[in-house]
Design an enzyme around this catalytic site. Structure first.
Site, PDB file in Angstrom:
ATOM      1  N   SER A 143       0.861  -1.192   0.000  1.00 44.71           N
ATOM      2  CA  SER A 143       0.000   0.000   0.000  1.00 44.71           C
ATOM      3  C   SER A 143       0.891   1.233   0.000  1.00 44.71           C
ATOM      4  O   SER A 143       2.001   1.193   0.561  1.00 44.71           O
ATOM      5  CB  SER A 143      -0.869   0.001   1.257  1.00 44.71           C
ATOM      6  OG  SER A 143      -1.424   1.288   1.475  1.00 44.71           O
ATOM      7  N   TYR A 156      -0.966  -0.991  10.226  1.00 45.46           N
ATOM      8  CA  TYR A 156      -1.109  -1.356   8.805  1.00 45.46           C
ATOM      9  C   TYR A 156       0.110  -0.879   8.016  1.00 45.46           C
ATOM     10  O   TYR A 156       0.695  -1.643   7.238  1.00 45.46           O
ATOM     11  CB  TYR A 156      -2.400  -0.722   8.285  1.00 45.46           C
ATOM     12  CG  TYR A 156      -2.747  -0.978   6.843  1.00 45.46           C
ATOM     13  CD1 TYR A 156      -3.453  -2.121   6.457  1.00 45.46           C
ATOM     14  CD2 TYR A 156      -2.412  -0.061   5.849  1.00 45.46           C
ATOM     15  CE1 TYR A 156      -3.800  -2.333   5.134  1.00 45.46           C
ATOM     16  CE2 TYR A 156      -2.761  -0.258   4.523  1.00 45.46           C
ATOM     17  CZ  TYR A 156      -3.463  -1.397   4.163  1.00 45.46           C
ATOM     18  OH  TYR A 156      -3.803  -1.601   2.849  1.00 45.46           O
ATOM     19  N   LYS A 160       2.717  -3.217   5.992  1.00 46.10           N
ATOM     20  CA  LYS A 160       2.865  -3.063   4.534  1.00 46.10           C
ATOM     21  C   LYS A 160       4.298  -2.686   4.163  1.00 46.10           C
ATOM     22  O   LYS A 160       4.789  -3.037   3.090  1.00 46.10           O
ATOM     23  CB  LYS A 160       1.872  -2.021   4.019  1.00 46.10           C
ATOM     24  CG  LYS A 160       0.400  -2.499   4.042  1.00 46.10           C
ATOM     25  CD  LYS A 160       0.179  -3.748   3.217  1.00 46.10           C
ATOM     26  CE  LYS A 160      -1.274  -3.946   2.801  1.00 46.10           C
ATOM     27  NZ  LYS A 160      -1.490  -5.237   2.122  1.00 46.10           N
TER      28      LYS A 160
HETATM   29  P1  NAP Z   1     -11.339  -6.089   0.671  1.00 45.36           P
HETATM   30  O1  NAP Z   1     -12.343  -5.668  -0.330  1.00 45.36           O
HETATM   31  O2  NAP Z   1     -11.615  -5.875   2.109  1.00 45.36           O
HETATM   32  O3  NAP Z   1     -11.002  -7.637   0.405  1.00 45.36           O
HETATM   33  C1  NAP Z   1     -10.086  -8.302   1.239  1.00 45.36           C
HETATM   34  C2  NAP Z   1      -9.985  -9.745   0.822  1.00 45.36           C
HETATM   35  O4  NAP Z   1      -8.993 -10.370   1.661  1.00 45.36           O
HETATM   36  C3  NAP Z   1     -11.273 -10.521   0.984  1.00 45.36           C
HETATM   37  O5  NAP Z   1     -11.352 -11.433  -0.080  1.00 45.36           O
HETATM   38  C4  NAP Z   1     -11.049 -11.280   2.304  1.00 45.36           C
HETATM   39  O6  NAP Z   1     -11.745 -12.514   2.325  1.00 45.36           O
HETATM   40  C5  NAP Z   1      -9.560 -11.557   2.215  1.00 45.36           C
HETATM   41  N1  NAP Z   1      -8.917 -11.845   3.498  1.00 45.36           N
HETATM   42  C6  NAP Z   1      -8.769 -11.029   4.572  1.00 45.36           C
HETATM   43  N2  NAP Z   1      -8.076 -11.658   5.531  1.00 45.36           N
HETATM   44  C7  NAP Z   1      -7.773 -12.878   5.051  1.00 45.36           C
HETATM   45  C8  NAP Z   1      -7.053 -13.996   5.564  1.00 45.36           C
HETATM   46  N3  NAP Z   1      -6.511 -13.976   6.784  1.00 45.36           N
HETATM   47  N4  NAP Z   1      -6.935 -15.098   4.786  1.00 45.36           N
HETATM   48  C9  NAP Z   1      -7.468 -15.144   3.557  1.00 45.36           C
HETATM   49  N5  NAP Z   1      -8.160 -14.123   3.011  1.00 45.36           N
HETATM   50  C10 NAP Z   1      -8.304 -13.018   3.756  1.00 45.36           C
HETATM   51  O7  NAP Z   1      -9.940  -5.371   0.422  1.00 45.36           O
HETATM   52  P2  NAP Z   1      -9.260  -4.742  -0.889  1.00 45.36           P
HETATM   53  O8  NAP Z   1      -9.423  -3.291  -0.818  1.00 45.36           O
HETATM   54  O9  NAP Z   1      -9.624  -5.490  -2.115  1.00 45.36           O
HETATM   55  O10 NAP Z   1      -7.730  -5.038  -0.507  1.00 45.36           O
HETATM   56  C11 NAP Z   1      -6.936  -6.030  -1.140  1.00 45.36           C
HETATM   57  C12 NAP Z   1      -5.475  -5.769  -0.793  1.00 45.36           C
HETATM   58  O11 NAP Z   1      -5.103  -4.467  -1.273  1.00 45.36           O
HETATM   59  C13 NAP Z   1      -5.183  -5.765   0.697  1.00 45.36           C
HETATM   60  O12 NAP Z   1      -3.936  -6.344   0.951  1.00 45.36           O
HETATM   61  C14 NAP Z   1      -5.145  -4.288   1.043  1.00 45.36           C
HETATM   62  O13 NAP Z   1      -4.384  -4.032   2.187  1.00 45.36           O
HETATM   63  C15 NAP Z   1      -4.531  -3.719  -0.229  1.00 45.36           C
HETATM   64  N6  NAP Z   1      -4.814  -2.303  -0.449  1.00 45.36           N
HETATM   65  C16 NAP Z   1      -6.102  -1.836  -0.547  1.00 45.36           C
HETATM   66  C17 NAP Z   1      -6.317  -0.484  -0.764  1.00 45.36           C
HETATM   67  C18 NAP Z   1      -7.696   0.109  -0.862  1.00 45.36           C
HETATM   68  O14 NAP Z   1      -7.817   1.356  -0.849  1.00 45.36           O
HETATM   69  N7  NAP Z   1      -8.737  -0.651  -0.997  1.00 45.36           N
HETATM   70  C19 NAP Z   1      -5.224   0.374  -0.898  1.00 45.36           C
HETATM   71  C20 NAP Z   1      -3.945  -0.138  -0.805  1.00 45.36           C
HETATM   72  C21 NAP Z   1      -3.745  -1.478  -0.598  1.00 45.36           C
HETATM   73  P3  NAP Z   1     -13.089 -12.763   3.178  1.00 45.36           P
HETATM   74  O15 NAP Z   1     -13.962 -11.568   3.013  1.00 45.36           O
HETATM   75  O16 NAP Z   1     -13.652 -13.994   2.588  1.00 45.36           O
HETATM   76  O17 NAP Z   1     -12.634 -12.913   4.597  1.00 45.36           O
END
Ligand code: NAP
Length: 242
Positions: A143, A156, A160
């Site tokens: 991130s 976080y 990261k």
């Molecule tokens: P999201 O919509 O909350 O989705 C998170 C996913 O991770 C879900 O499929 C969840 O599965 C799964 N998950 C969480 N904990 C887990 C575990 N212990 N084992 C297996 N699966 C797990 O999040 P997102 O925004 O798509 O984020 C995806 C990645 O991008 C993350 O690493 C996040 O930190 C990074 N990121 C996001 C943003 C943003 O603004 N959205 C920005 C920078 C980086 P279940 O729901 O089935 O538990």
């Protein structure tokens, strides 16, 4: 050196039941992956829907319930993927949680969980996967908060940032047969970003004045997977936020 193509590859995406992981799974299928392994922790119905869409795009799809922060669950999942889908070529460590909280209100369990999911989770999956990979690519989704910290996300940001450092070291160890790199998104339009609360910061702080769409991140991830000169690299996609 020819381009590395996704076509015909087996791709494992963690946290692929929604958001960025879902977009990466679908984009891999559109680019001709032979099979996509869709990991999730609790969203079985959502993961099943992603599998349906992956198959519609022409790839085999299997869903795997596993908490990546558990070594035994991660290893069992990875070994099943290799056995059932005929190997593993590309791993995307995308599973993540955010849980904003001021540091003063945190307890050890808060930062331990953050490191367990992001750092240990990615290490668990990668360590198990490399036993099945003579060549291939490991992508770790970090991130911009690793480089541009914000209040209420110190645990976080720390996790990261650790992910970036580990990826750079791993890229050196595994080169040239396996490439490893990190992708650092800014704000992306997913459930995680919406859970942060008020969205005012987007217009105030992001020069492009909007969140990224998950497909925009997925495109960068897969373009970089297909680029044979990218390893150890830190790729940001932030609309100018960084
Ligand atoms: P999201 O919509 O909350 O989705 C998170 C996913 O991770 C879900 O499929 C969840 O599965 C799964 N998950 C969480 N904990 C887990 C575990 N212990 N084992 C297996 N699966 C797990 O999040 P997102 O925004 O798509 O984020 C995806 C990645 O991008 C993350 O690493 C996040 O930190 C990074 N990121 C996001 C943003 C943003 O603004 N959205 C920005 C920078 C980086 P279940 O729901 O089935 O538990």
């Amino acid at each position: 050196m020819e381009a590395y193509t996704i076509k015909g590859r087996v791709v494992l995406v963690t946290g692929a039941s929604r958001g960025i992981g879902r977009a990466i799974a679908l984009e891999a299928a559109r680019r001709g992956a032979s099979a996509v392994a869709i990991n999730y922790r609790s969203g079985a119905t959502e993961a099943g829907e992603v599998a349906r869409l992956v198959e519609e795009a022409g790839a085999r799809a299997l869903t795997y319930r596993a908490d990546v922060s558990s070594w035994s669950q991660a290893k069992a999942m990875v070994d099943s993927v290799a056995r059932e889908l005929g190997g593993i070529d590309v791993v995307v460590n995308n599973a993540g949680i955010l849980r904003p909280k001021p540091f003063r209100e945190m307890e050890p369990g808060d930062w331990e969980e953050m490191f367990r999911v992001h750092v240990f989770g990615s290490m668990n999956v990668a360590r198990a996967a490399i036993d099945h990979m003579e060549t291939g690519v490991i992508v770790n989704i970090s991130s911009v908060l690793a480089l541009r910290p914000e209040e209420e996300a110190s645990h976080y940001s720390a996790a990261k940032a650790a992910l970036v450092a580990w990826s750079m070291a791993l890229a050196r160890e595994l080169a040239p047969s396996i490439r490893v790199f990190t992708v650092l998104p800014g704000g992306v339009d997913t459930r995680m970003a919406r859970a942060w609360g008020s969205m005012d910061w987007v217009e105030e702080q992001v020069p492009l004045a909007r969140l990224a769409k998950p497909w925009e991140v997925a495109k960068l991830v897969l373009d970089a997977v297909e680029n044979p000169y990218i390893t150890g690299d830190i790729l940001t996609i932030s609309g100018g936020l960084l």
